[in-house]
Design a protein around this motif. Sequence first.
Motif, PDB file in Angstrom:
ATOM      1  N   ASP A  71       0.838  -1.207   0.000  1.00  0.00           N
ATOM      2  CA  ASP A  71       0.000   0.000   0.000  1.00  0.00           C
ATOM      3  C   ASP A  71       0.870   1.252   0.000  1.00  0.00           C
ATOM      4  O   ASP A  71       0.623   2.191  -0.776  1.00  0.00           O
ATOM      5  N   SER A  75       1.454   3.871  -3.220  1.00  0.00           N
ATOM      6  CA  SER A  75       1.146   5.292  -3.059  1.00  0.00           C
ATOM      7  C   SER A  75       2.323   6.152  -3.499  1.00  0.00           C
ATOM      8  O   SER A  75       2.159   7.132  -4.225  1.00  0.00           O
ATOM      9  N   ARG A 122      -6.809  -5.017  -0.811  1.00  0.00           N
ATOM     10  CA  ARG A 122      -7.937  -4.338  -1.446  1.00  0.00           C
ATOM     11  C   ARG A 122      -7.617  -2.861  -1.680  1.00  0.00           C
ATOM     12  O   ARG A 122      -7.958  -2.295  -2.716  1.00  0.00           O
ATOM     13  N   ASP A 123      -6.936  -2.247  -0.714  1.00  0.00           N
ATOM     14  CA  ASP A 123      -6.580  -0.834  -0.861  1.00  0.00           C
ATOM     15  C   ASP A 123      -5.603  -0.636  -2.017  1.00  0.00           C
ATOM     16  O   ASP A 123      -5.720   0.314  -2.796  1.00  0.00           O
ATOM     17  N   ALA A 125      -5.205  -2.610  -4.636  1.00  0.00           N
ATOM     18  CA  ALA A 125      -5.903  -2.867  -5.901  1.00  0.00           C
ATOM     19  C   ALA A 125      -6.764  -1.669  -6.296  1.00  0.00           C
ATOM     20  O   ALA A 125      -6.839  -1.293  -7.468  1.00  0.00           O
ATOM     21  N   ARG A 126      -7.406  -1.046  -5.313  1.00  0.00           N
ATOM     22  CA  ARG A 126      -8.247   0.127  -5.592  1.00  0.00           C
ATOM     23  C   ARG A 126      -7.393   1.306  -6.061  1.00  0.00           C
ATOM     24  O   ARG A 126      -7.750   2.008  -7.003  1.00  0.00           O
ATOM     25  N   LEU A 127      -6.248   1.509  -5.415  1.00  0.00           N
ATOM     26  CA  LEU A 127      -5.365   2.603  -5.796  1.00  0.00           C
ATOM     27  C   LEU A 127      -4.832   2.402  -7.212  1.00  0.00           C
ATOM     28  O   LEU A 127      -4.750   3.345  -8.012  1.00  0.00           O
ATOM     29  N   ALA A 129      -6.325   0.729  -9.618  1.00  0.00           N
ATOM     30  CA  ALA A 129      -7.432   0.942 -10.553  1.00  0.00           C
ATOM     31  C   ALA A 129      -7.689   2.431 -10.765  1.00  0.00           C
ATOM     32  O   ALA A 129      -7.995   2.866 -11.882  1.00  0.00           O
ATOM     33  N   GLN A 130      -7.559   3.215  -9.710  1.00  0.00           N
ATOM     34  CA  GLN A 130      -7.781   4.658  -9.840  1.00  0.00           C
ATOM     35  C   GLN A 130      -6.725   5.301 -10.749  1.00  0.00           C
ATOM     36  O   GLN A 130      -7.029   6.208 -11.524  1.00  0.00           O
ATOM     37  N   GLU A 133      -7.656   4.393 -14.291  1.00  0.00           N
ATOM     38  CA  GLU A 133      -8.835   5.171 -14.678  1.00  0.00           C
ATOM     39  C   GLU A 133      -8.444   6.585 -15.083  1.00  0.00           C
ATOM     40  O   GLU A 133      -8.951   7.128 -16.071  1.00  0.00           O
TER      41      GLU A 133
END
Length: 278
Positions: A71, A75, A122-123, A125-127, A129-130, A133
């Motif tokens: 994570d 970042s 999960r965090d 993977a979300r970062l 994906a953002q 995007e």
Amino acid sequence: MAKRATPVKRQRRERGSLNPEDIIQGAFELAEEVSIDGLSMPLLGKHLDVGVTSIYWYFRKKDDLLNAMTDRALSQYAFAAPFVEADDWRETLRNHARTMRETFLGNPILCDLILIRSALSRDAARLGAQGIERAINTLVKAGFSVDDAFDLYSAINLHVRGSVVLQRLYDKNKELEAEASAYYEDIAIEPETTPLLAEAMARGRRSGAPDDRNFEYGLECVLDHASRVIAGSAPAAPAKKTPAKAAAKTAEPAKKAAAKRAVAKAPGTRARRTAAAS
């Protein structure tokens, strides 16, 4: 008889002074020395000078700790890579790809955490994906369709990651065995049977190697294809009228009117009209 010196005990942290940030920072420091594969909770406890149970209080297993490290790494990496800009999509996407590759190659820990580990939190993977995007959104603003923007960024992403992972696996094999080699180093070159291959490789080319030359060539091929795609999807500009064509079009009604007057004045025209009327 001289008294034997008593070994000095290492001073432990005060109870309650350890926190998750200290553990994650210490894990990065230790991983620099022993790699992600060699990182363990007992070793980390010694590195931080705490009991291993203090670490388990925050991270129940190594995977939990690796997720927290990922994570943080993701970042930092997300802010390191320059953004793609719509008004200069090709150059900024090129810089984006180059920076991603340089960042991963320059930081093996980052590469192992994000590209080689099979599991992401999960965090994380979300970062990730953002970030994708945001890049696709910019390419759509540049004029690509959603599908073309998705395919373009996926190709760039795959090209960067594939190049980095191949190099990292090669480096890891070298760490384990000094004599280890990569498949592209073991290609049998025989000028008699593979003259073209021998000619190209004599000039420094390496087939399938994740080096700068192959990376740049592949990157330009993807960008060239994208340029053709966006050029083909742009609406065709209306054809400009040349002065000659414009003059001809303006003169056309006058020509038709003159022709009608000429027919009306021709000899026998009035007689034909009278005969037709009777």
